[in-house]
Scaffold this active site. Structure first.
Site, PDB file in Angstrom:
ATOM      1  N   GLN A 161      21.201   1.923  30.378  1.00 25.37           N
ATOM      2  CA  GLN A 161      21.879   2.696  31.492  1.00 25.37           C
ATOM      3  C   GLN A 161      22.001   4.323  30.931  1.00 25.37           C
ATOM      4  OE1 GLN A 161      23.318   1.837  35.433  1.00 25.37           O
ATOM      5  NE2 GLN A 161      24.070  -0.163  34.859  1.00 25.37           N
ATOM      6  N   ASP A 210      35.193   4.543  30.396  1.00 27.24           N
ATOM      7  CA  ASP A 210      33.977   4.257  31.711  1.00 27.24           C
ATOM      8  C   ASP A 210      32.865   4.791  30.760  1.00 27.24           C
ATOM      9  OD1 ASP A 210      33.096   2.914  33.949  1.00 27.24           O
ATOM     10  OD2 ASP A 210      33.271   4.513  34.943  1.00 27.24           O
ATOM     11  N   GLU A 211      31.259   4.349  31.081  1.00 27.10           N
ATOM     12  CA  GLU A 211      30.054   4.772  31.051  1.00 27.10           C
ATOM     13  C   GLU A 211      30.043   5.138  29.188  1.00 27.10           C
ATOM     14  OE1 GLU A 211      28.201   4.398  33.054  1.00 27.10           O
ATOM     15  OE2 GLU A 211      28.881   5.031  35.062  1.00 27.10           O
ATOM     16  N   LYS A 252      32.141  -2.971  37.772  1.00 27.86           N
ATOM     17  CA  LYS A 252      32.505  -2.168  37.257  1.00 27.86           C
ATOM     18  C   LYS A 252      33.645  -1.260  37.227  1.00 27.86           C
ATOM     19  CE  LYS A 252      30.132   1.843  35.698  1.00 27.86           C
ATOM     20  NZ  LYS A 252      31.460   2.717  35.909  1.00 27.86           N
ATOM     21  N   THR A 253      33.580  -0.783  38.029  1.00 26.90           N
ATOM     22  CA  THR A 253      34.651   0.074  38.740  1.00 26.90           C
ATOM     23  C   THR A 253      36.200  -1.247  39.417  1.00 26.90           C
ATOM     24  OG1 THR A 253      33.120   2.012  38.893  1.00 26.90           O
ATOM     25  CG2 THR A 253      35.519   1.781  39.867  1.00 26.90           C
ATOM     26  N   ARG A 265      19.987   1.923  41.868  1.00 31.37           N
ATOM     27  CA  ARG A 265      20.661   2.323  43.162  1.00 31.37           C
ATOM     28  C   ARG A 265      20.540   2.177  44.358  1.00 31.37           C
ATOM     29  NH1 ARG A 265      23.916   3.220  39.946  1.00 31.37           N
ATOM     30  NH2 ARG A 265      22.651   2.180  38.542  1.00 31.37           N
TER      31      ARG A 265
END
Length: 768
Positions: free
Chosen positions: A262, A231-232, A34-35, A620
């Site tokens: 998430q 973002d997020e 995504k980044t 993670r």
């Protein structure tokens, strides 16, 4: 078209990058790039659509994420031409890539005067906020035993996150606790104003207020930002979503990126409905799913999918791994938490011996900060370097906070909280009684303390002492005022480092630390480190550097300072691990009461969030995943008990888990550990770790959770004092429902306000 912007992107990523008009929702699974999509989308807008960088804003939640975004766009150095906007490095500062709070602080510094905010306002942290809450409670006559200050602050914070002022909270109060919190909220805001300060939630709420009350200010930002990227997005609260809508309302080019699976910050007022209902607010929004995971092995992704599938409130998406299946997962039961910690360090030692990984590749994750103790002791015993994320933060150390308090008072003379911290540090003969008298003086005149003391600096010999101050206090207070006025004059003439040096000399702080204890050199080194940090703001305009430095200190987060270059094991909570990745991950404490946490047991929505937290921990991990629990666990008050396996372990398919190999490892207290380092053991039964996971009404650590012996839920009424096996003593605020489904709302001294089902909570009435 510049091929390099889209080169290497999969089909979904390309779609997300090249949709440039209108609202766009990107559902980005873990490890799905995504980044990269966000940064390449920005590069595409600049290079292919000719959008000036200054007309683009990207907001995220940590400075670490914002810095990574900038580095990916413009490169880490002049020798990094692979970055998509490398040739635009000279325009890097035109692009707005910031956290929500940092952006709002900038807006309020520039335009806050429209809503009565001075440009030099202080940003109060949690400790400062609690100081004001306690002061407000004292004025309102509220007993901290039944109105815990942290619980009150939590109510205020949630209200602000939902854009509710004190009057709204008071009008909606349906019990004594909420009514008391509303009264404290009202006075708390008055004290913030008196101190020339805002808190973290105010940065968001007051920016929304500014945009509502100053249409010209809102129009300025709407015209400026043609494109907004968030973002997020699953972590946004009501205030952040409202800000996003306000800024993007003119051009409607809002792109939000996130993953409902998430969403783990509801306790910080994050509202997962913002992302789940985005299409309702923007019916014409395009939706792109990023489902290919590039981080984890196939077995890890299959385990994660199986775990999260049990949640009901989630979008339909199918993450899949681009990597091979990888090694089986390890699920292991130890006798107690100490053995669990030694198991982890033993497995890490085995991996190091095989030269498969370094210490910095390994992370141990847990639900609560207290769980780090056993791990720290095991690391120390084995001589393994480790780093605890979320320990005593650098900027929270006493000596650092002292100097910051001086700087804040220099920058904002109305900051009473900072003044109270340092007015007698180093000692000047101004004790607690004198400080109480000064606080009374401030309340009497509805003024911060320092402006009332200023006349002492200009007072000539023989002139009357202002406000009838005690003659004993005149000399030390005059000395303090003269020092501060000299420093304030210096702030207008010199950079941050020279000002800090002048301050340290003026209060002789090194000698103060030397006289205070044996570890003074370490404390002085912390002060020197603060000085080095101040140096980054030395090149700014005189006066602006200090404000910018203090703003940076207020907004820095612990995870921002995570040192990823040191070869050491990372010990970190699951919440703090969000956004990070490690080749080797241990998730410890997988038992009922820890994960899922006891406080979620009676709330289906909270249980779903606990499951999402476990999902975040699993994803993670890149290569090797270890899931452990202890047969015996230490209870809330230190007593021992049998740990019930986490219900989440049932959702990890047995075919993904390694058979326990023959025991050949190191020993701890007579217990030998198997060696899982090769990861080649055949997949088989799960042995000890898969003992039946009994859930439902099962208790944890003997804190029973069933109804009374007669089968009926005990009767409680408002005002009853009760005791809970985990939360301790509290006061019943209200009850609702019928018979065994009856719900009771209780405020506990330490844990705050909880809603409990009587059929599970096992509350005991405390006789007065």
């Amino acid at each position: 078209m510049s091929v390099d912007i889209l080169e290497g992107l999969n089909e979904a990523q390309r779609t997300a990058v090249t949709i440039t008009e209108g609202p766009l929702l990107i559902i980005a699974g873990p490890g799905s790039g995504k980044t990269r999509v966000i940064t390449h989308r920005i590069a595409y807008l600049v290079r292919e659509m000719d959008v000036p960088p200054w007309r683009i804003m990207a907001v995220t939640f940590t400075n670490k994420a914002a810095n990574e975004m900038r580095q990916r766009l413009f490169g880490k150095s002049d020798e990094d031409p692979s970055a998509p906007l490398f040739d635009q490095r000279s325009r890097a500062q035109e692009l707005t890539v910031r956290t929500f709070h940092a952006f709002c602080a900038t807006v309020l510094r520039r335009f806050g005067h429209y809503i009565g905010l001075d440009q030099g306002f202080s940003i109060f942290d949690t400790d400062d906020q609690l100081t004001l809450v306690k002061a407000a409670m004292e004025e309102e006559g509220l007993d901290p035993k039944y109105f815990p200050p942290r619980a009150i602050l939590g109510v205020i914070s949630r209200a602000k996150s939902n854009l509710k002022d004190a009057q709204s909270l008071l009008l909606g109060a349906d019990n004594a606790f909420e009514e008391g919190a509303g009264r404290v909220y009202e006075r708390y805001q008055e004290l913030l104003h008196l101190n020339g300060a805002v808190d973290f939630d105010d940065l968001l709420m007051r920016t929304v207020e500014l945009f509502q009350r100053s249409p010209d200010t809102l129009e300025y930002y709407q015209e400026r930002f043609l494109h907004l990227l968030v973002d997020e997005f699953q972590d946004t609260n009501v205030a952040q979503y409202e800000l996003s809508k306000q800024i993007s309302d003119l051009h409607k080019n809002i792109c939000v990126v996130g993953d409902p699976d998430q969403s783990i910050y509801s306790w910080r007022s994050a509202d997962v409905r913002n992302i789940l209902d985005f299409k309702k607010d923007y019916p014409d929004a395009r939706v792109v799913n990023l489902e290919i995971n590039y981080r984890s092995t196939g077995k890890i992704i299959k385990a994660a999918k199986s775990v999260i599938a049990s949640n009901r409130h989630r979008p339909d998406k199918d993450i899949r791994a681009s990597r091979d299946e990888g090694k089986p997962l390890v699920v292991y039961e130890t006798y107690d938490t100490e053995e669990e910690a030694y198991f982890a360090v033993t497995q890490i030692s085995n991996l190091l011996r095989r030269k498969d990984f370094n210490l910095s590749d390994c992370a141990v994750m847990y639900r609560t900060n207290a769980q780090s103790r056993a791990m720290e002791e095991a690391c120390l015993h084995r001589g393994m370097p480790y780093h605890v994320v979320g320990g005593i933060k650098f900027y929270h150390r006493a000596e650092v906070r002292d100097i910051i308090a001086y700087l804040r008072l220099i920058n904002n003379p109305g900051d009473d909280v900072s003044l109270q911290r340092i007015i007698n540090k180093p000692r000047r003969g101004i004790g607690n009684k004198s400080l109480d008298m000064l606080q009374d003086l401030g309340r009497e005149h509805e003024s911060p303390i320092y402006p009332l003391l200023r006349p002492l600096g200009k007072r000539k010999k023989g002139e009357p002492v202002p406000y009838g101050l005690s003659s004993r206090l005149v000399k030390p207070l005059t000395s303090f005022v003269n020092l501060m006025e000299d420093l304030r004059d210096g702030a207008a003439e010199m950079g941050t480092v020279k000002l800090l040096d002048k301050l340290l000399r003026g209060i002789n702080y090194q000698e103060f630390l030397r006289a205070a204890g044996e570890d003074w050199e370490d404390k002085w080194e912390n002060v020197r480190e603060l000085r080095r940090a101040a140096g980054e703001y030395d090149g700014m305009e005189v006066g602006e550097g200090l404000t910018a430095f203090l703003e940076h200190l207020a907004l820095v987060a612990e995870v921002d300072s995570l040192d990823e270059t040191t070869d050491a094991i990372t010990l970190i909570t699951l919440h703090q691990a969000k956004g990070l990745e490690f080749p080797v991950v241990f998730i410890i404490g997988l038992q009922e009461g820890l994960l899922p946490h006891m406080r979620s047991m009676d709330d289906p929505e909270q249980l779903e969030e606990e499951r999402r937290l476990f999902y975040v921990g699993i994803t993670r991990c890149m290569d090797r995943l270890f899931l452990t629990r202890a047969f015996r666990q230490r209870g809330y008050r230190g007593e021992g008990g049998v740990g019930i396996p986490s219900r989440f372990l049932r959702d990890v398919p047995s075919e993904l888990v390694a058979e326990v190999p023959q025991i050949v490892g190191s020993r701890y207290g007579g217990q030998s550990f198997p060696d899982f380092s090769s990861g080649e053991a055949s997949v088989a039964r799960r042995q000890r770790a898969t003992s039946a996971v009994r859930v439902g009404s099962a208790g944890v650590n003997g804190a029973g959770t069933g109804p009374d012996k007669d089968g009926e839920a005990p009767a409680f009424k408002e005002g009853d004092r009760v005791r809970h096996g985990v939360f301790g003593e509290g006061l019943v605020l209200k009850t609702a429902g019928q018979a065994s489904d009856r719900e009771v709302t209780v405020v506990f001294r330490e844990a705050g306000v909880k809603r409990l089902l009587l059929s599970f909570a096992n509350l005991k009435k405390v006789e007065s």
